[in-house]
Design an enzyme around this catalytic site. Structure first.
Site, PDB file in Angstrom:
ATOM      1  N   TYR A 134      44.854  45.464  40.903  1.00 45.32           N
ATOM      2  CA  TYR A 134      46.386  45.985  40.936  1.00 45.32           C
ATOM      3  C   TYR A 134      46.506  45.744  42.515  1.00 45.32           C
ATOM      4  O   TYR A 134      46.318  46.306  43.443  1.00 45.32           O
ATOM      5  CB  TYR A 134      46.638  47.362  40.641  1.00 45.32           C
ATOM      6  CG  TYR A 134      48.173  47.742  40.215  1.00 45.32           C
ATOM      7  CD1 TYR A 134      48.655  47.083  39.222  1.00 45.32           C
ATOM      8  CD2 TYR A 134      48.689  48.295  41.340  1.00 45.32           C
ATOM      9  CE1 TYR A 134      50.161  47.472  39.051  1.00 45.32           C
ATOM     10  CE2 TYR A 134      50.272  48.407  41.006  1.00 45.32           C
ATOM     11  CZ  TYR A 134      50.836  48.073  39.942  1.00 45.32           C
ATOM     12  OH  TYR A 134      52.194  48.140  39.772  1.00 45.32           O
ATOM     13  N   HIS A 150      44.995  40.649  32.059  1.00 44.50           N
ATOM     14  CA  HIS A 150      43.948  39.991  32.051  1.00 44.50           C
ATOM     15  C   HIS A 150      42.600  41.000  32.682  1.00 44.50           C
ATOM     16  O   HIS A 150      42.931  41.922  33.332  1.00 44.50           O
ATOM     17  CB  HIS A 150      43.521  38.649  32.901  1.00 44.50           C
ATOM     18  CG  HIS A 150      43.963  38.884  34.215  1.00 44.50           C
ATOM     19  ND1 HIS A 150      45.576  39.013  34.553  1.00 44.50           N
ATOM     20  CD2 HIS A 150      43.334  38.717  35.323  1.00 44.50           C
ATOM     21  CE1 HIS A 150      45.450  39.069  35.912  1.00 44.50           C
ATOM     22  NE2 HIS A 150      44.238  38.713  36.434  1.00 44.50           N
TER      23      HIS A 150
END
Lengths: 307, 307
Positions: free
Chosen positions: A240, A248
């Site tokens: 992130y 994914h």
């Protein structure tokens, strides 16, 4: 001169075997890592003035010839204290090869890619996500054609390890291009989900728990059956921000430190635990990520006065 | 022979200057890192048969003499593709020094410390924490005398950067021994809290939010004032499991990858966000950590049939 001709001339140049770095002048160091023992140097060709980037890496110590290079080592003392001694050691020249990549001629994009970039911590509240991140994602051309090609079996079909075609909870497990498929302790795969429209962690909630748990259990099962890698040796995690916005999961061996696998990655285990505690956890939590100076998202945060 | 005499003889041996690795025989490779270009080799002295450990590291490329070693490099082509060429490059011998530490004579403890250990993923539910982790912590002699010495100003007083003596919410910010206090991008400090009895993340709840937020804001303020390191360049995080069970926060520069700072670390930002979302988050969440083969806690999980 037609475009075809220009291209031909260019190809001729590119094919010219490079013999000697003496053809180039040192311009500047773009980046370096003392930890990984690598360096990125910008060069200029003395003749045609075109730019080149040299990426140099020290090679690991040769495990097979360990006693041989040990035997050839000249030791020079730096300091000693009790049983601990520090030395410089010089090995026979035949053990001193390094490995390089030369990109020539290179473009401005290459130069930006390999330049050191200042890194900044950004705390993304859900408000920031909605007001800055989401609009930025909408504007940026985040092409996912290559993913669709994989999911449709048009590309990289030989790298697929497992494929569950269910359109809602299904996913594809593929070898990452960085893995040779042989050395188990550097295993690196990716799970690409089939459901469209889940961009990242931020879109996950209680409704996706089934999919996440299936990924976790199925990947573990396949890794054991196909490669003998046990359940407690498989790490699964999200980035992130991710590098592309189609959900994914990175899958690696616990002994392998994949590039970008750091404190800002999020374990699939933690995601499952968080959603179990609070179904809309990822629609509420503040998530911290690293913004890089030249990255569009960081610039969007800067323009919004949030970085 | 008295103990004193034995000691004297030992000291004599230890002080003997080491000239040549030729005095040792190669025994085996204990561990190696292809990523960091380091290797740990077990040796045996040919004369007295005592063991030694050699820790060898490739040195980073010399940035100051970059154009010089570039100029001396012999290139040997491996493959080329379009503008990308791969080569071996051999630099002049004077640039090929490595850095080593030799521990001699070494003990079995040294050998265990530097040996590769299998790593295993452990998912710790709150039940596991109570039934396995806590009882293990109770049994193990986890001495925190050195921490009390720091907090009392008896040790390392010269490394204290900031000290808030409030017994409940106070804390001490200290330079980590790995930081020289000069190179800002490798800044590494630790926050040690004053309140006793908070062992780790697991003991944190809504009642500690004030302390956590004070740590966050105060450290950022001090780092800026004292070192010019800005708010968005400071990372603060916990290890789980920690190496000692008195709550502490690692503080590093965003550009520095400290040893052990990986996906299994937990950002202070995340801890604050989680407790704000759910006061008893850390008394409910499942936390994943890495168990190492030779570590007592891993062994406790194994004996409980959970690893």
């Amino acid at each position: 001169m037609s475009e075809g001709e220009i291209k031909k001339v260019k190809l001729e140049e590119e094919r010219k075997p490079l013999v000697d770095l003496a053809d180039f002048e040192f311009e500047k160091i773009l980046n370096s890592s003392a930890e990984l023992k690598s360096i990125f140097v910008l060069l200029q060709h003395k003749g045609n003035k075109e730019k080149a980037i040299l990426i140099a890496n020290k090679l690991p110590f040769d495990e097979v010839k360990c006693s041989e290079w040990l035997g050839s080592s000249q030791m020079k003392e730096i300091t000693t204290n009790d049983i601990y001694g520090n030395y410089y050691s010089l090995m026979d020249q035949k053990f001193n090869d390094n490995k390089c990549m030369l990109i020539y001629p290179c473009t401005g994009k290459h130069i930006a890619k390999y330049s050191a970039q200042a890194r900044h911590l950004i705390e993304e509240t859900i408000k920031d996500y909605q007001e800055i991140t989401l609009p930025y994602l909408g504007k940026s051309s985040n092409s996912i054609v290559w993913i669709q090609n994989c999911l449709d079996g048009k590309s990289e079909a030989d790298r697929v390890i497992y494929d569950d075609k269910d359109p809602m909870n299904g996913f594809m497990l593929m070898m990452d291009c960085k893995w040779d498929g042989k050395d188990m302790t550097s295993m690196y795969c990716q799970v690409i989900i089939r459901q469209a429209g889940i961009k990242s962690l931020r879109d996950l909630n209680g409704g996706n728990l089934g999919m996440l748990k299936t990924i976790k259990s199925k990947v573990v099962e396949v890794m054991d059956k196909k490669y003998g890698i046990k359940k407690d040796e498989v790490i699964m995690y999200f980035h992130y921000q991710p590098s592309y916005y189609h959900l994914h999961v990175h899958v690696t061996h616990v002994n392998y430190t994949a590039p970008g696998n750091n404190i800002f990655s999020v374990l699939l285990n933690d995601v499952i635990s968080n959603i179990e505690l609070m179904s809309d956890y990822y629609q509420k939590a503040t998530l911290t990520f690293i913004g890089k100076e030249l990255d569009g998202l960081y610039i969007a945060y800067k323009e919004a006065g949030k970085a």
